[in-house]
Design a protein around this motif. Structure first.
Motif, PDB file in Angstrom:
ATOM      1  N   PHE A 323       0.992  -0.795   0.172  1.00 45.91           N
ATOM      2  CA  PHE A 323      -0.507  -0.288   0.235  1.00 45.91           C
ATOM      3  C   PHE A 323       0.811   1.028  -0.025  1.00 45.91           C
ATOM      4  O   PHE A 323       0.473   2.241  -0.761  1.00 45.91           O
ATOM      5  N   GLY A 324       2.203   1.042   0.414  1.00 42.94           N
ATOM      6  CA  GLY A 324       2.961   2.353   0.809  1.00 42.94           C
ATOM      7  C   GLY A 324       3.678   2.640  -0.455  1.00 42.94           C
ATOM      8  O   GLY A 324       4.127   3.997  -0.635  1.00 42.94           O
ATOM      9  N   GLN A 337       1.132  18.052   0.687  1.00 44.25           N
ATOM     10  CA  GLN A 337       0.004  18.788   2.308  1.00 44.25           C
ATOM     11  C   GLN A 337      -1.268  18.673   2.016  1.00 44.25           C
ATOM     12  O   GLN A 337      -1.598  18.355   3.137  1.00 44.25           O
ATOM     13  N   THR A 338      -2.038  18.236   0.606  1.00 47.47           N
ATOM     14  CA  THR A 338      -3.238  17.159   0.885  1.00 47.47           C
ATOM     15  C   THR A 338      -3.465  16.355   2.116  1.00 47.47           C
ATOM     16  O   THR A 338      -4.341  16.643   2.926  1.00 47.47           O
ATOM     17  N   LEU A 339      -2.531  15.309   1.369  1.00 50.02           N
ATOM     18  CA  LEU A 339      -2.158  13.813   2.337  1.00 50.02           C
ATOM     19  C   LEU A 339      -2.006  14.443   3.685  1.00 50.02           C
ATOM     20  O   LEU A 339      -2.372  14.076   4.645  1.00 50.02           O
ATOM     21  N   ALA A 340      -0.978  15.614   4.310  1.00 41.52           N
ATOM     22  CA  ALA A 340      -0.855  16.008   5.811  1.00 41.52           C
ATOM     23  C   ALA A 340      -2.412  16.548   6.259  1.00 41.52           C
ATOM     24  O   ALA A 340      -2.522  16.397   7.221  1.00 41.52           O
ATOM     25  N   ASN A 341      -2.759  17.194   5.979  1.00 43.73           N
ATOM     26  CA  ASN A 341      -3.893  18.270   6.317  1.00 43.73           C
ATOM     27  C   ASN A 341      -4.898  16.933   6.127  1.00 43.73           C
ATOM     28  O   ASN A 341      -5.860  16.629   7.777  1.00 43.73           O
ATOM     29  N   SER A 342      -4.683  16.026   5.468  1.00 43.10           N
ATOM     30  CA  SER A 342      -6.206  14.496   6.103  1.00 43.10           C
ATOM     31  C   SER A 342      -5.714  13.682   6.886  1.00 43.10           C
ATOM     32  O   SER A 342      -6.925  13.599   7.527  1.00 43.10           O
ATOM     33  N   VAL A 343      -4.374  13.819   6.987  1.00 41.01           N
ATOM     34  CA  VAL A 343      -4.003  12.839   8.084  1.00 41.01           C
ATOM     35  C   VAL A 343      -4.188  13.207   9.552  1.00 41.01           C
ATOM     36  O   VAL A 343      -5.039  13.170  10.488  1.00 41.01           O
ATOM     37  N   GLY A 344      -4.551  14.918   9.524  1.00 43.56           N
ATOM     38  CA  GLY A 344      -4.488  15.760  10.772  1.00 43.56           C
ATOM     39  C   GLY A 344      -6.022  15.546  10.983  1.00 43.56           C
ATOM     40  O   GLY A 344      -6.274  15.950  12.034  1.00 43.56           O
ATOM     41  N   PHE A 351      -6.142   5.920   6.468  1.00 43.62           N
ATOM     42  CA  PHE A 351      -7.316   5.985   7.083  1.00 43.62           C
ATOM     43  C   PHE A 351      -8.776   5.123   6.915  1.00 43.62           C
ATOM     44  O   PHE A 351      -9.120   3.852   7.482  1.00 43.62           O
ATOM     45  N   SER A 352      -8.902   5.196   5.836  1.00 44.68           N
ATOM     46  CA  SER A 352      -9.803   4.899   4.378  1.00 44.68           C
ATOM     47  C   SER A 352      -9.384   3.824   4.400  1.00 44.68           C
ATOM     48  O   SER A 352     -10.223   2.417   4.196  1.00 44.68           O
ATOM     49  N   LEU A 353      -8.146   3.159   4.077  1.00 44.01           N
ATOM     50  CA  LEU A 353      -7.654   1.359   4.067  1.00 44.01           C
ATOM     51  C   LEU A 353      -8.594   0.525   5.053  1.00 44.01           C
ATOM     52  O   LEU A 353      -8.943  -0.127   5.322  1.00 44.01           O
ATOM     53  N   LEU A 354      -7.849   1.104   6.360  1.00 36.96           N
ATOM     54  CA  LEU A 354      -8.483   0.828   7.605  1.00 36.96           C
ATOM     55  C   LEU A 354     -10.010   0.489   7.786  1.00 36.96           C
ATOM     56  O   LEU A 354     -10.644   0.163   8.636  1.00 36.96           O
ATOM     57  N   ASP A 355     -10.801   1.416   7.316  1.00 38.25           N
ATOM     58  CA  ASP A 355     -12.214   1.697   7.257  1.00 38.25           C
ATOM     59  C   ASP A 355     -12.393   0.267   5.898  1.00 38.25           C
ATOM     60  O   ASP A 355     -13.469  -0.164   6.674  1.00 38.25           O
ATOM     61  N   THR A 356     -12.143   0.778   5.209  1.00 36.08           N
ATOM     62  CA  THR A 356     -11.943  -0.639   4.247  1.00 36.08           C
ATOM     63  C   THR A 356     -11.839  -1.948   4.754  1.00 36.08           C
ATOM     64  O   THR A 356     -12.934  -2.686   4.358  1.00 36.08           O
ATOM     65  N   ILE A 357     -11.219  -2.421   5.304  1.00 36.42           N
ATOM     66  CA  ILE A 357      -9.957  -3.664   5.751  1.00 36.42           C
ATOM     67  C   ILE A 357     -11.570  -4.665   6.255  1.00 36.42           C
ATOM     68  O   ILE A 357     -11.914  -5.938   6.180  1.00 36.42           O
ATOM     69  N   PRO A 358     -11.965  -4.095   7.782  1.00 34.19           N
ATOM     70  CA  PRO A 358     -12.246  -4.954   8.606  1.00 34.19           C
ATOM     71  C   PRO A 358     -13.804  -4.758   7.402  1.00 34.19           C
ATOM     72  O   PRO A 358     -14.894  -6.383   7.847  1.00 34.19           O
ATOM     73  N   ARG A 359     -14.190  -3.910   7.001  1.00 41.21           N
ATOM     74  CA  ARG A 359     -16.036  -3.684   6.358  1.00 41.21           C
ATOM     75  C   ARG A 359     -16.021  -5.251   5.025  1.00 41.21           C
ATOM     76  O   ARG A 359     -16.320  -5.748   4.706  1.00 41.21           O
ATOM     77  N   GLU A 360     -14.966  -5.388   4.498  1.00 37.79           N
ATOM     78  CA  GLU A 360     -14.211  -5.920   3.182  1.00 37.79           C
ATOM     79  C   GLU A 360     -14.012  -7.472   4.329  1.00 37.79           C
ATOM     80  O   GLU A 360     -14.673  -8.451   3.353  1.00 37.79           O
TER      81      GLU A 360
END
Length: 374
Positions: A323-324, A337-344, A351-360
Motif C-alpha cells: 500500500f505504501g 500538503q493535501t495528504l498531511a492535512n487529511s491525516v490531521g 485511514f480509508s484503508l483501515l475502514d475498508t479492510i474490516p468491512r470487506e
C-alpha cells in the motif's frame, strides 16, 4: 255491481300492462344477447382474420441465422398481439372461443419452430463439446457451459412449478453463447439478446410438460458430469466473478488518487471483495438449486471454502503490504500538503484503508479463524 265491475276492469288493464312490460323485458334481453353474440362473433372473426393475414403463408425458416431469428421474432410479436387482443375481451364470449384456439395453435407452432431450428441443433453441438471436456478445457469455456446449464435448468424448473410470466421474466436467463451459432462479431450481442427473449416465450408457451421434464433431466446430467469430473474443483468461481462487468476491484488509486496508475500498483480482484463473495455465494445457490441432489457439490464446496478464505485474506495482506507504494506517486508539494492535512483530520489513504479492510473481510465466515493482523 258497478263497483265490482270497476275493479275487474282495472285488473284487466293491469294484467295487460304487466304482460306488455314482461314482453318488452324479454325482447330487450333477447336483443341484448343477440347483440353480444354478434359482437363476439365479429371480434372473433376480426382476430382470426388478423392472424390469417399475418400468417397467410407457411412459416418456413431458411437456415440463415439473422433471417431466421428475425422471422421468429416477428412470429412472436404477432402472437403477442393476438394474445393481447384475446385478453382485452370485456364482453362474454358466449361459447365463441375460436380465436383462443387459433392463438394456442400458433403458440405450439412457434414452440415447434424454436425447437427444431435453434434448440435441437444448439443442444447437439453443446453435448458434443461437453463429451470432450477435461481439466485441460479452457476455464472460460467451462464457465459459459455451466452458466447456461444452471440458468436453463432453474428457469425450466420454475416454469414446471407454476411461476407466473412476470416471475419467469425476472429470473436470470440462459445465454446462448456456449457454441458458435453463426453470428458475426458486430451483431453477436444483439442476436444473443433476441435469443434470450425467444427462449423465454418458448418456455411460457410450451405446454408439453413431459418434454420439459425430460430436457431438464438431461441438462442436469450434463451439469453433474462437468462439476464432478475427476480432479475438478470450484476455483473457476473466482475467475467467473472477476469477469463480471458489474463488479469493481480495489486499486491503489481508490485510496491515493488517480495519479497512482502504474503497472506495479497492487489491486484487489473483484472476487475478493464483499460484493464478489456475495456473487459467488449467489451462484453457488443457483447451482445447488439446479441439481437434483444438492449433495453432489458438497465436498467441492467445502474444499473451495477453505481455499477461498485463505486466498481472500492473502490478497488483502499483499495489497496492504504494497500500500505504501502510493507515496512514490506524490510528486508535488500540493499532493504532500493535501495528504498531511487529511491525516490531521483522521482521513486520507491509510485511514480509508483501515475502514475498508474490516468491512470487506466481514463477509468471511468464521472470524475467529482470521489472522491476528485482521
Amino acid at each position: 255491481d258497478r263497483g265490482l265491475f270497476t275493479r275487474t276492469q282495472r285488473g284487466a288493464a293491469w294484467a295487460r300492462l304487466t304482460r306488455n312490460l314482461g314482453f318488452a323485458a324479454w325482447t330487450a334481453i333477447i336483443l341484448a344477447v343477440c347483440g353480444i353474440l354478434s359482437f363476439s362473433f365479429v371480434k372473433n372473426l376480426h382476430t382470426i382474420k388478423t392472424a390469417t393475414a399475418q400468417f397467410s403463408g407457411p412459416q418456413i425458416l431458411k437456415g440463415e441465422l439473422v433471417s431466421d431469428v428475425t422471422a421468429l421474432e416477428q412470429f412472436r410479436g404477432a402472437i403477442l398481439s393476438m394474445e393481447e387482443s384475446n385478453q382485452s375481451w370485456w364482453i362474454p364470449r358466449l361459447g365463441l372461443t375460436e380465436s383462443m384456439a387459433v392463438e394456442s395453435a400458433l403458440k405450439q407452432k412457434y414452440c415447434a419452430l424454436m425447437e427444431s431450428r435453434f434448440l435441437k441443433p444448439f443442444d447437439e453441438k453443446m453435448a458434443d463439446n461437453m463429451t470432450s471436456f477435461s481439466l485441460a478445457t479452457p476455464v472460460e469455456t467451462a464457465i459459459s457451459h455451466i452458466e447456461h446449464l444452471v440458468r436453463r435448468i432453474n428457469i425450466i424448473k420454475a416454469k414446471l412449478s407454476g411461476l407466473t410470466a412476470q416471475e419467469l421474466t425476472a429470473m436470470g436467463r440462459p445465454e446462448f453463447d456456449t457454441v458458435d451459432i453463426g453470428a458475426q462479431e458486430d451483431i453477436r450481442e444483439d442476436i444473443q439478446m433476441k435469443m434470450e427473449d425467444l427462449y423465454l416465450h418458448y418456455l411460457l408457451w410450451q405446454g408439453d410438460t413431459m418434454a420439459m421434464n425430460q430436457k431438464m433431466n438431461t441438462l442436469q446430467q450434463w451439469l453433474a458430469r462437468i462439476l464432478t469430473m475427476e480432479g475438478a474443483d470450484l476455483k473457476w468461481l473466482v475467475v467467473r466473478t472477476n469477469m463480471d462487468p458489474d463488479l469493481k476491484s480495489y486499486t491503489l488509486a481508490d485510496f491515493w488518487g488517480k495519479s497512482v496508475d502504474g503497472p506495479e500498483a497492487k489491486i484487489i480482484p473483484k472476487s475478493f471483495t464483499s460484493k464478489g463473495k456475495q456473487a459467488i455465494d449467489d451462484f453457488m445457490l443457483e447451482i445447488e438449486s439446479a441439481l437434483t441432489d444438492s449433495l453432489i457439490p458438497a465436498g467441492l464446496k467445502r474444499e473451495f471454502g477453505k481455499w477461498y478464505k485463505k486466498v481472500y485474506i492473502d490478497a488483502w495482506l499483499d495489497f496492504t503490504a504494497g500500500f505504501g507504494l502510493g507515496l512514490d506517486y506524490l510528486r508535488t508539494r500540493e499532493q504532500w500538503q493535501t495528504l498531511a492535512n487529511s491525516v490531521g483530520h483522521k482521513k486520507g489513504p491509510y485511514f480509508s484503508l483501515l475502514d475498508t479492510i474490516p468491512r470487506e473481510l466481514a463477509a468471511l465466515e468464521g472470524k475467529e479463524e482470521l489472522p491476528q493482523w485482521v
